[in-house]
Design a protein around this motif. Structure first.
Motif, mmCIF file in Angstrom:
data_model
loop_
_atom_site.group_PDB
_atom_site.id
_atom_site.type_symbol
_atom_site.label_atom_id
_atom_site.label_comp_id
_atom_site.label_asym_id
_atom_site.label_seq_id
_atom_site.Cartn_x
_atom_site.Cartn_y
_atom_site.Cartn_z
ATOM 1 N N MET A 1 85.001 48.057 20.199
ATOM 2 C CA MET A 1 85.799 47.164 21.012
ATOM 3 C C MET A 1 86.719 46.336 20.116
ATOM 4 S SD MET A 1 84.646 44.269 23.792
ATOM 5 C CE MET A 1 83.773 43.176 22.701
ATOM 6 N N THR A 2 87.969 46.258 20.493
ATOM 7 C CA THR A 2 88.935 45.450 19.761
ATOM 8 C C THR A 2 89.240 44.203 20.569
ATOM 9 O OG1 THR A 2 89.925 47.438 18.852
ATOM 10 C CG2 THR A 2 91.202 45.444 18.691
ATOM 11 N N MET A 3 88.640 43.099 20.203
ATOM 12 C CA MET A 3 88.847 41.849 20.929
ATOM 13 C C MET A 3 90.165 41.201 20.514
ATOM 14 S SD MET A 3 86.293 38.569 21.472
ATOM 15 C CE MET A 3 85.736 38.591 19.808
ATOM 16 N N HIS A 4 90.786 40.505 21.462
ATOM 17 C CA HIS A 4 91.986 39.721 21.205
ATOM 18 C C HIS A 4 91.727 38.283 21.628
ATOM 19 C CE1 HIS A 4 93.884 43.594 20.728
ATOM 20 N NE2 HIS A 4 94.965 42.983 20.304
ATOM 21 N N GLU A 95 87.899 40.672 12.294
ATOM 22 C CA GLU A 95 86.537 40.463 11.799
ATOM 23 C C GLU A 95 85.894 39.402 12.664
ATOM 24 O OE1 GLU A 95 84.212 39.395 7.650
ATOM 25 O OE2 GLU A 95 86.329 39.905 7.604
ATOM 26 N N HIS A 96 84.607 39.560 12.945
ATOM 27 C CA HIS A 96 83.923 38.616 13.820
ATOM 28 C C HIS A 96 82.459 38.540 13.408
ATOM 29 C CE1 HIS A 96 82.196 37.674 18.041
ATOM 30 N NE2 HIS A 96 82.465 36.561 17.405
ATOM 31 N N HIS A 97 81.997 37.340 13.127
ATOM 32 C CA HIS A 97 80.597 37.074 12.812
ATOM 33 C C HIS A 97 80.149 35.970 13.742
ATOM 34 C CE1 HIS A 97 81.095 39.167 8.953
ATOM 35 N NE2 HIS A 97 82.277 38.580 8.935
ATOM 36 N N SER A 98 78.915 35.979 14.159
ATOM 37 C CA SER A 98 78.491 34.876 15.021
ATOM 38 C C SER A 98 76.993 34.667 14.999
ATOM 39 C CB SER A 98 78.944 35.122 16.467
ATOM 40 O OG SER A 98 78.250 36.191 17.045
#
Length: 105
Positions: A1-4, A95-98
């Motif tokens: 998935m490519t989040m915007h 990039e996404h970290h959570s």
């Protein structure tokens, strides 16, 4: 998935606060019903600047929101009268970290 994400910085002219509130309520109803919308949050800085951060599953969802007729009307009202300042950015998340807020250890 490519989040915007969409980052919308703005300041509301106090003379148009009532109109802004009504339009904002309507826009939330519309955007939350769109396929691909994830969520949004609004933050207010100490100097009164507001920042809305919206999350979308893909760019197609951002585009659908951008061209929605009622949203287009609201954007035009904002540009002409409601906002004293505004800045909009749309970005692809690379990039996404959570650690999920509210999650218990």
């Amino acid at each position: 998935m490519t989040m915007h994400i969409e980052v919308f910085r703005h300041r509301i002219d106090p003379d148009f606060k009532g109109e802004f509130d009504a339009l904002y309520e309507r826009m939330v109803t519309i955007v939350t019903g769109l396929k691909g919308y994830i969520s949004h949050k609004v933050f207010t800085a100490e100097d009164g600047e507001r920042v809305l951060v919206g999350y979308f599953e893909n760019y197609e969802a951002v585009e659908e929101w951008d061209v929605h007729p009622e949203h287009k009307y609201a954007k035009e009202r904002g540009k002409t009268d409601i906002f004293t300042e505004y800045d909009v950015m749309v970005a692809k998340v690379v990039e996404h970290h959570s650690k999920i807020f509210g999650e218990k250890k």
